[in-house]
Design an enzyme around this catalytic site. Structure first.
Site, PDB file in Angstrom:
ATOM      1  N   HIS A  40      31.077  37.044  36.755  1.00  0.00           N
ATOM      2  CA  HIS A  40      30.067  36.860  37.797  1.00  0.00           C
ATOM      3  C   HIS A  40      29.248  38.132  37.958  1.00  0.00           C
ATOM      4  CE1 HIS A  40      32.177  33.473  40.247  1.00  0.00           C
ATOM      5  NE2 HIS A  40      31.291  32.993  39.411  1.00  0.00           N
ATOM      6  N   SER A  42      32.292  39.312  43.816  1.00  0.00           N
ATOM      7  CA  SER A  42      32.672  39.664  45.189  1.00  0.00           C
ATOM      8  C   SER A  42      33.541  40.918  45.174  1.00  0.00           C
ATOM      9  CB  SER A  42      33.472  38.542  45.843  1.00  0.00           C
ATOM     10  OG  SER A  42      32.692  37.401  45.974  1.00  0.00           O
ATOM     11  N   HIS A  65      36.033  45.190  40.641  1.00  0.00           N
ATOM     12  CA  HIS A  65      36.975  45.652  39.614  1.00  0.00           C
ATOM     13  C   HIS A  65      36.869  44.571  38.554  1.00  0.00           C
ATOM     14  CE1 HIS A  65      40.837  47.395  38.036  1.00  0.00           C
ATOM     15  NE2 HIS A  65      40.782  46.230  37.404  1.00  0.00           N
ATOM     16  N   HIS A 123      36.807  41.629  36.231  1.00  0.00           N
ATOM     17  CA  HIS A 123      37.697  40.487  36.001  1.00  0.00           C
ATOM     18  C   HIS A 123      36.883  39.375  35.358  1.00  0.00           C
ATOM     19  CE1 HIS A 123      35.964  40.180  40.033  1.00  0.00           C
ATOM     20  NE2 HIS A 123      35.868  38.881  39.764  1.00  0.00           N
TER      21      HIS A 123
HETATM   22  P1  M7G Z   1      34.421  37.147  41.987  1.00  0.00           P
HETATM   23  O1  M7G Z   1      33.546  36.869  40.819  1.00  0.00           O
HETATM   24  O2  M7G Z   1      34.595  38.606  42.343  1.00  0.00           O
HETATM   25  O3  M7G Z   1      33.856  36.470  43.266  1.00  0.00           O
HETATM   26  O4  M7G Z   1      35.804  36.469  41.670  1.00  0.00           O
HETATM   27  P2  M7G Z   1      33.964  35.049  43.918  1.00  0.00           P
HETATM   28  O5  M7G Z   1      35.202  35.072  44.781  1.00  0.00           O
HETATM   29  O6  M7G Z   1      32.737  34.984  44.782  1.00  0.00           O
HETATM   30  O7  M7G Z   1      33.992  34.062  42.830  1.00  0.00           O
HETATM   31  C1  M7G Z   1      37.004  36.847  42.242  1.00  0.00           C
HETATM   32  C2  M7G Z   1      38.010  35.758  41.943  1.00  0.00           C
HETATM   33  O8  M7G Z   1      39.275  36.173  42.395  1.00  0.00           O
HETATM   34  C3  M7G Z   1      37.674  34.451  42.659  1.00  0.00           C
HETATM   35  O9  M7G Z   1      37.674  33.379  41.742  1.00  0.00           O
HETATM   36  C4  M7G Z   1      38.776  34.344  43.720  1.00  0.00           C
HETATM   37  O10 M7G Z   1      39.140  32.992  43.987  1.00  0.00           O
HETATM   38  C5  M7G Z   1      39.908  35.105  43.097  1.00  0.00           C
HETATM   39  N1  M7G Z   1      40.811  35.712  44.084  1.00  0.00           N
HETATM   40  C6  M7G Z   1      40.458  36.314  45.227  1.00  0.00           C
HETATM   41  N2  M7G Z   1      41.568  36.770  45.853  1.00  0.00           N
HETATM   42  C7  M7G Z   1      41.563  37.496  47.127  1.00  0.00           C
HETATM   43  C8  M7G Z   1      42.659  36.468  45.086  1.00  0.00           C
HETATM   44  C9  M7G Z   1      44.050  36.710  45.220  1.00  0.00           C
HETATM   45  O11 M7G Z   1      44.567  37.307  46.175  1.00  0.00           O
HETATM   46  N3  M7G Z   1      44.828  36.245  44.188  1.00  0.00           N
HETATM   47  C10 M7G Z   1      44.300  35.556  43.118  1.00  0.00           C
HETATM   48  N4  M7G Z   1      45.143  35.129  42.185  1.00  0.00           N
HETATM   49  N5  M7G Z   1      42.986  35.329  42.991  1.00  0.00           N
HETATM   50  C11 M7G Z   1      42.152  35.774  43.959  1.00  0.00           C
END
Ligand code: M7G
Length: 329
Positions: A260, A264, A267, A269
Site C-alpha cells: 500500500h 497505515s 514499517h 509489509h
Molecule cells: P497497511 O497497508 O499499513 O494499512 O496494512 P491498512 O490497515 O490501511 O491496510 C497494515 C495491515 O496490517 C492491514 O492489512 C491490517 O489489517 C494489518 N494489521 C493491523 N494490525 C494492528 C494488526 C495486528 O495487530 N496483527 C495482524 N496480524 N495484522 C494487523
C-alpha cells in the site's frame, strides 16, 4: 475452492522428522492471547457512542464506544459460508416462514450459534487516528512529488504523527501472535515473517489474507525502496508464495501480492490476498503489485525515490491537512 484447508504438522517417522500434510476443516482454533478460549465477555461492558461506518453489502460495521472508560472501536463482520458446514446447517437449523407464493417461499433461518459466528476486532484504547481511519468520510486523490515527499510526508512520518508500530515489533520479537506465524526467514537483511492479517479469520481460503513483515527496521514504505532491496523483495515474493502453496494449497497465480502507498503503518509489509477476494484497499489508487515494484526497481534503482505517486486521503486525515496547509490540495 473447497473450504477444506491444508495444515502441515511435524511428525516423527522412523526416528526422523518429516512433513505431513493433513486436511482439516478449520485452519485455526482461534485461542486468545492468554490461551483463553472464546468465552470472554469483555464486550458486555462496551458502551456505544456512534456508528463510524456501516457497510451493508460487506456486512461489516465499525462502532465507536467506550470500554472501562477508554475509547474503543469494535469492528464486527459476518463471515462467509463454509461448504463443510452446510450439512450441519441444514440438519440443525430452524426455519421461520416469512412468505409463501406458488413455488417461492422465504424464511428466516436460525442457525446453531457456532455456525453463525461474527468476526470481531476490538481496538482499545483507540486513538483519534483509529476513529478517523474507520469513519466513513470523503476522500481526495493526492499527488505527491519527490519534493512533496521530502518536505511534507517524511517530516509528518518522522514527527510520529502515524499509528504506533508496537504491534509490528511484538510480532518481530515474538511477543505476540507467535502461534500464528506461517513462515519465517530470520535473515536480518532479506528476512521476513509471514502471518495471517488480523482481517482474516482463517476459516476458509476464499478470503485468504496474510502479511509479510520485513526484518530490516529502516524501511518505512515504498518510497524508501531502492535496487538494494530487490533481494529482500524477491525473497518475500518467492518464499511467501511457496509457504502459502504448501500451507493452503493456493498457487502463486491465485494470489494478489501488493504494497500500500500510503500505508497505515510505516514499517515495510507486503499484503498476500486471494485473487478472488476483493480486499479493501486493493484498488489501483492504493495498491502496488510487488511484481511491478521489483521490475520498476530493476529498470531504475531510484524509481520510487523520484516518481510522483498518487493516493487517496480522507479529509480528516492529518496528512491531508498537512498537504492542504502546504497548498498541495
Ligand atoms: P497497511 O497497508 O499499513 O494499512 O496494512 P491498512 O490497515 O490501511 O491496510 C497494515 C495491515 O496490517 C492491514 O492489512 C491490517 O489489517 C494489518 N494489521 C493491523 N494490525 C494492528 C494488526 C495486528 O495487530 N496483527 C495482524 N496480524 N495484522 C494487523
Amino acid at each position: 475452492m473447497a473450504d477444506i484447508v491444508v495444515k502441515r504438522e511435524l511428525e516423527s517417522e522412523d526416528g526422523e522428522l518429516s512433513l505431513k500434510v493433513k486436511k482439516r476443516k478449520v485452519i485455526s482454533d482461534n485461542v486468545g492471547e492468554e490461551g483463553e478460549p472464546e468465552c470472554q465477555k469483555i464486550l458486555s461492558g462496551f458502551k456505544t457512542s456512534s456508528v463510524l461506518s456501516d457497510y451493508t453489502r460487506e456486512k461489516r460495521i465499525f462502532i465507536h464506544g467506550t470500554l472501562a472508560d477508554q475509547d474503543a472501536v469494535v469492528i464486527m463482520e459476518k463471515t462467509p459460508f463454509r461448504e463443510d458446514d452446510l450439512a450441519e446447517f441444514f440438519s440443525n437449523s430452524t426455519l421461520k416462514l416469512d412468505m409463501k407464493n406458488d413455488i417461492y417461499s422465504t424464511y428466516k433461518l436460525r442457525a446453531p450459534p457456532h455456525l453463525n459466528e461474527i468476526k470481531t476486532t476490538v481496538v482499545c484504547p483507540a486513538t483519534e487516528k483509529h476513529l478517523n481511519k474507520y469513519k466513513r468520510q470523503e476522500s481526495f486523490l493526492v499527488e505527491e512529488t519527490k519534493t512533496d515527499y521530502e518536505s511534507i510526508t517524511l517530516p509528518f512520518i518522522e514527527k510520529q504523527n502515524t499509528f504506533s508500530l508496537q504491534w509490528v515489533y511484538n510480532i518481530l520479537q515474538k511477543k505476540a501472535e507467535v502461534e500464528r506465524i506461517v513462515y519465517e526467514d530470520p535473515d536480518s537483511d532479506t528476512g521476513f515473517m509471514l502471518l495471517p492479517d488480523f482481517k482474516w479469520d482463517q476459516k476458509q481460503v476464499d478470503d485468504l489474507y496474510l502479511i509479510a513483515i520485513v526484518h530490516p527496521m529502516n524501511i518505512k514504505s515504498l518510497r524508501d525502496l531502492t535496487a538494494e532491496h530487490i533481494p529482500l523483495l524477491k525473497n518475500i515474493w518467492q518464499k511467501g508464495q511457496a509457504a502459502i502453496l504448501e500451507r493452503y494449497s493456493l498457487p502463486a497465480n491465485k494470489l494478489r501480492v501488493y504494497l500500500h502507498y500510503q500505508p497505515s503503518y510505516y514499517h515495510l509489509h507486503i499484503h498476500f490476498t486471494n485473487l478472488g477476494y476483493d480486499t479493501p484497499g486493493c484498488g489501483v489508487d492504493r495498491a502496488h503489485l510487488l511484481s511491478d515494484v521489483i521490475q520498476n526497481l530493476q529498470s531504475d534503482p531510484d524509481y520510487y525515490k523520484k516518481r510522483t505517486l498518487y493516493f487517496p486521503l480522507r479529509v480528516d486525515d492529518k496528512l491531508f491537512s498537512t498537504f492542504k496547509e502546504a497548498g498541495r490540495v
